[in-house]
Design an enzyme around this catalytic site. Structure first.
Site, PDB file in Angstrom:
ATOM      1  N   ASP A   1      46.725  35.049  93.855  1.00  0.00           N
ATOM      2  CA  ASP A   1      47.504  34.827  95.080  1.00  0.00           C
ATOM      3  C   ASP A   1      48.903  35.434  95.013  1.00  0.00           C
ATOM      4  O   ASP A   1      49.858  34.920  95.586  1.00  0.00           O
ATOM      5  CB  ASP A   1      47.612  33.319  95.400  1.00  0.00           C
TER       6      ASP A   1
ATOM      7  N   LYS B   1      48.041  40.399  96.630  1.00  0.00           N
ATOM      8  CA  LYS B   1      47.271  41.640  96.415  1.00  0.00           C
ATOM      9  C   LYS B   1      46.758  42.216  97.732  1.00  0.00           C
ATOM     10  O   LYS B   1      46.842  43.420  97.969  1.00  0.00           O
ATOM     11  CB  LYS B   1      46.078  41.371  95.471  1.00  0.00           C
TER      12      LYS B   1
ATOM     13  N   GLY C   1      40.793  35.033  98.083  1.00  0.00           N
ATOM     14  CA  GLY C   1      41.247  34.981  99.471  1.00  0.00           C
ATOM     15  C   GLY C   1      42.421  35.929  99.557  1.00  0.00           C
ATOM     16  O   GLY C   1      43.482  35.645  99.023  1.00  0.00           O
ATOM     17  N   HIS C   2      42.211  37.077 100.165  1.00  0.00           N
ATOM     18  CA  HIS C   2      43.259  38.109 100.224  1.00  0.00           C
ATOM     19  C   HIS C   2      43.780  38.211 101.652  1.00  0.00           C
ATOM     20  O   HIS C   2      43.040  38.593 102.569  1.00  0.00           O
ATOM     21  CB  HIS C   2      42.711  39.461  99.743  1.00  0.00           C
TER      22      HIS C   2
ATOM     23  N   GLN D   1      41.772  37.506  91.792  1.00  0.00           N
ATOM     24  CA  GLN D   1      42.363  36.530  90.864  1.00  0.00           C
ATOM     25  C   GLN D   1      43.571  37.157  90.158  1.00  0.00           C
ATOM     26  O   GLN D   1      44.216  38.005  90.738  1.00  0.00           O
ATOM     27  CB  GLN D   1      41.314  36.012  89.857  1.00  0.00           C
TER      28      GLN D   1
HETATM   29  P1  GDP Z   1      46.182  37.499  97.179  1.00  0.00           P
HETATM   30  O1  GDP Z   1      45.051  36.588  96.835  1.00  0.00           O
HETATM   31  O2  GDP Z   1      46.851  38.051  95.963  1.00  0.00           O
HETATM   32  O3  GDP Z   1      45.800  38.571  98.149  1.00  0.00           O
HETATM   33  O4  GDP Z   1      47.287  36.590  97.885  1.00  0.00           O
HETATM   34  P2  GDP Z   1      47.004  35.488  99.036  1.00  0.00           P
HETATM   35  O5  GDP Z   1      46.730  36.180 100.306  1.00  0.00           O
HETATM   36  O6  GDP Z   1      46.026  34.466  98.571  1.00  0.00           O
HETATM   37  O7  GDP Z   1      48.400  34.741  99.052  1.00  0.00           O
HETATM   38  C1  GDP Z   1      49.590  35.415  99.309  1.00  0.00           C
HETATM   39  C2  GDP Z   1      50.252  34.770 100.543  1.00  0.00           C
HETATM   40  O8  GDP Z   1      51.572  35.210 100.644  1.00  0.00           O
HETATM   41  C3  GDP Z   1      49.578  35.159 101.836  1.00  0.00           C
HETATM   42  O9  GDP Z   1      49.723  34.105 102.749  1.00  0.00           O
HETATM   43  C4  GDP Z   1      50.387  36.371 102.285  1.00  0.00           C
HETATM   44  O10 GDP Z   1      50.361  36.549 103.688  1.00  0.00           O
HETATM   45  C5  GDP Z   1      51.769  35.992 101.826  1.00  0.00           C
HETATM   46  N1  GDP Z   1      52.637  37.080 101.410  1.00  0.00           N
HETATM   47  C6  GDP Z   1      52.347  38.258 100.796  1.00  0.00           C
HETATM   48  N2  GDP Z   1      53.465  38.932 100.482  1.00  0.00           N
HETATM   49  C7  GDP Z   1      54.502  38.173 100.910  1.00  0.00           C
HETATM   50  C8  GDP Z   1      55.914  38.310 100.865  1.00  0.00           C
HETATM   51  O11 GDP Z   1      56.485  39.268 100.329  1.00  0.00           O
HETATM   52  N3  GDP Z   1      56.659  37.300 101.407  1.00  0.00           N
HETATM   53  C9  GDP Z   1      56.086  36.200 101.987  1.00  0.00           C
HETATM   54  N4  GDP Z   1      56.885  35.265 102.482  1.00  0.00           N
HETATM   55  N5  GDP Z   1      54.768  36.044 102.048  1.00  0.00           N
HETATM   56  C10 GDP Z   1      53.981  37.003 101.506  1.00  0.00           C
HETATM   57  P1  IMO Z   2      42.704  35.578  94.641  1.00  0.00           P
HETATM   58  O1  IMO Z   2      41.895  36.831  94.509  1.00  0.00           O
HETATM   59  C1  IMO Z   2      43.945  31.800  92.890  1.00  0.00           C
HETATM   60  C2  IMO Z   2      40.997  29.716  90.398  1.00  0.00           C
HETATM   61  C3  IMO Z   2      40.416  28.414  90.903  1.00  0.00           C
HETATM   62  C4  IMO Z   2      40.138  27.712  89.586  1.00  0.00           C
HETATM   63  C5  IMO Z   2      39.694  28.854  88.691  1.00  0.00           C
HETATM   64  C6  IMO Z   2      38.190  29.010  88.582  1.00  0.00           C
HETATM   65  O2  IMO Z   2      42.837  35.108  96.034  1.00  0.00           O
HETATM   66  O3  IMO Z   2      44.001  35.698  93.922  1.00  0.00           O
HETATM   67  P2  IMO Z   2      36.288  29.899  90.221  1.00  0.00           P
HETATM   68  O4  IMO Z   2      35.913  29.483  91.594  1.00  0.00           O
HETATM   69  O5  IMO Z   2      36.663  31.333  90.095  1.00  0.00           O
HETATM   70  O6  IMO Z   2      35.274  29.500  89.200  1.00  0.00           O
HETATM   71  O7  IMO Z   2      37.617  29.039  89.886  1.00  0.00           O
HETATM   72  O8  IMO Z   2      40.254  30.030  89.229  1.00  0.00           O
HETATM   73  N1  IMO Z   2      40.850  30.857  91.329  1.00  0.00           N
HETATM   74  C7  IMO Z   2      41.861  31.397  92.016  1.00  0.00           C
HETATM   75  N2  IMO Z   2      43.158  31.022  92.108  1.00  0.00           N
HETATM   76  N3  IMO Z   2      43.515  32.908  93.520  1.00  0.00           N
HETATM   77  C8  IMO Z   2      42.215  33.305  93.420  1.00  0.00           C
HETATM   78  O9  IMO Z   2      41.787  34.462  93.925  1.00  0.00           O
HETATM   79  C9  IMO Z   2      41.320  32.516  92.674  1.00  0.00           C
HETATM   80  N4  IMO Z   2      40.002  32.598  92.389  1.00  0.00           N
HETATM   81  C10 IMO Z   2      39.738  31.587  91.560  1.00  0.00           C
HETATM   82  O10 IMO Z   2      41.352  27.729  91.690  1.00  0.00           O
HETATM   83  O11 IMO Z   2      41.330  27.214  89.060  1.00  0.00           O
HETATM   84 MG    MG Z   3      44.397  34.639  97.288  1.00  0.00          MG
END
Ligand code: GDP
Ligand code: IMO
Ligand code: MG
Length: 420
Positions: free
Chosen positions: A13, A16, A40-41, A222
């Site tokens: 998170d 990415k 979840g991207h 991840q």
């Molecule tokens: P990922 O799994 O690495 O793709 O990240 P996620 O989407 O799960 O979580 C990142 C969250 O931060 C999302 O809600 C994005 O919309 C948000 N986000 C990404 N870059 C920035 C940033 O520079 N500033 C802020 N405030 N939010 C961001």
């Molecule tokens: P993105 O790509 C954050 C965490 C879960 C749990 C552990 C194992 O959005 O960054 P799993 O379901 O893979 O067996 O869970 O890994 N986890 C993540 N945490 N971002 C993710 O993906 C994750 N995918 C799995 O919360 O702790």
């Molecule tokens: Mg994510």
């Protein structure tokens, strides 16, 4: 051309999805190489937020090929849901997506097994996303799995039933009540939709593209601290989330890897169980969660929040051979008078900056305190316009890690990105 790899250096998170979307115009191909619907991207443009789980984050750009590589685990139900959502937005995956025949399938019973395993672990549960990730990779390495290419075989249904029966035996041992009737119907219907896609040997596509000097971006899921080998085991996911995972998950030779973009959140978050040395279970952690909207993009769970951990970051950089850091969410730190950054761990009275075998017990993070800034930076367009103290924060990270910060993200939107 070489394959550039973009991956998370913390516990996932890091942002990415957003950064892949920003970088996509420079690439011909975007490829996912591991993980599955646990990811979840999020990406945002025209004031609409999109969350992708299985589909590469390059999908909103025209004339780009998106690949789901062999290292991914795919749940047909999630895939079809995502496909249908994208159609509504005018994106036709049948045109711009190919799926490796070697990608492993998540069965409904894999999800049940995930739930049963977590329930049996009780207090020591991993806190998995319950998407069936662990059991599917177990079947892959145990050589029992079903692959996307198997859906084309005349005896696919028998193979499915045979694996389901194996799972039923294991579930008996767990003494776990379940009913997958509805899920199974949806799963089998989704398989029929999946079969209409281009199911390919994607390693050939990738290697031919390399030969033809096309540009490829591999999108990690991840983060490094969730890697099956190098993460905080057993509180990890079940795949190699590190750069090497792009080699095995796409069929790319190590010497064909080019830039390695390490995505770093300006502080740290973690979802699920497991150790987190710099976690702040206090008002500051709460403030980070609130300001950063730190709730899981897949499960909606509140993310645990804490300060940047340079010991862990330096470890992640070394394991991945990171060539550029992309810093996200520094806007969330605006308004904090002081920003602690962990530079060392104190273990048995000794200071170390080497990431240890276990970070679970007996470890005390040691912090440097940097001065904060008050300015709202979400509309900043240039590096020069960023507050002096944020630039100092960035310089501190660069000095400690020895890696340049090449992009600073100052908000969730595509436009809120400063390339140096
Ligand atoms: P990922 O799994 O690495 O793709 O990240 P996620 O989407 O799960 O979580 C990142 C969250 O931060 C999302 O809600 C994005 O919309 C948000 N986000 C990404 N870059 C920035 C940033 O520079 N500033 C802020 N405030 N939010 C961001
Ligand atoms: P993105 O790509 C954050 C965490 C879960 C749990 C552990 C194992 O959005 O960054 P799993 O379901 O893979 O067996 O869970 O890994 N986890 C993540 N945490 N971002 C993710 O993906 C994750 N995918 C799995 O919360 O702790
Ligand atoms: Mg994510």
């Amino acid at each position: 051309m070489k394959v550039d790899v973009l991956l998370g250096l913390q516990w996932g998170d890091e942002g990415k999805g957003k950064v892949v979307d920003v970088l996509t115009p420079k690439y011909d191909i975007i490829a996912r190489f591991q993980g599955g619907p646990n990811a979840g991207h999020s990406l945002e443009f025209n004031n609409i937020k999109h969350v992708l789980h299985l589909i590469p984050s390059g999908v909103f750009h025209e004339n780009k090929l998106n690949i789901i590589g062999n290292g991914v685990v795919l749940d047909p139900i999630v895939f079809v849901k995502e496909y249908n959502e994208l159609i509504k937005l005018g994106v036709d995956l049948k045109k711009n997506l190919v799926i490796s025949k070697k990608t492993h399938l998540i069965l409904p019973t894999h999800r049940t097994l995930d739930a049963a395993s977590e329930a049996a672990k009780g207090a020591t549960k991993i806190g998995s996303t319950l998407r069936g990730i662990g059991p599917t990779y177990m079947d892959k390495t145990g050589r029992n799995g079903l692959r996307v290419g198997d859906t084309l075989l005349p005896d696919f249904k028998e193979r499915y039933n045979s694996l389901k029966a194996k799972h039923a035996e294991i579930l008996k041992q767990y003494n776990f009540e379940y009913n997958i009737d509805e899920q199974e119907k949806e799963w089998l219907a989704s398989i029929e939709v999946l079969k209409q896609f281009k199911l390919v040997d994607s390693e050939h596509i990738v290697n031919n593209a390399i030969k033809k000097n096309q540009t490829i971006l591999a999108e990690g899921a991840q983060g490094t601290l969730l890697d099956i080998d190098f993460g905080s085991y057993p509180y990890v996911t079940s795949s190699n989330t590190i750069c090497a995972g792009a080699c095995t998950g796409l069929g790319v030779a190590p010497r064909s890897i080019g830039e390695v973009f390490g995505i770093v959140k300006a502080y740290c978050t973690r979802v699920g169980s497991g150790p987190f040395p710099t976690e702040q279970i206090n008002a500051q952690g709460e403030e980070l969660r609130k300001k950063g909207c730190e709730y899981g993009a897949t499960t909606g769970r509140p993310r645990r929040c804490g300060w940047l951990d340079l010991v862990a970051l330096k470890y992640s950089i070394a394991i991945n051979g990171v060539t550029q850091i992309i810093l996200t969410k520094s806007d969330v730190l605006s308004g904090m008078a002081k920003i602690p950054v962990c530079t060392h761990y104190k273990i048995d009275g000794q200071l170390t900056d080497e990431f240890p075998y276990s970070i679970e017990n007996g470890l005390e993070p040691v912090y440097a305190e940097l001065d904060g800034w008050n300015e709202d930076i979400t509309t900043c367009k240039t590096y020069d316009s960023l507050p002096v103290n944020l630039k100092k924060y960035i310089q501190f990270i660069e000095k400690e890690t020895g890696v340049p910060v090449s992009i600073v993200s100052v908000g969730p939107n595509r436009e809120q990105t400063i390339v140096r």
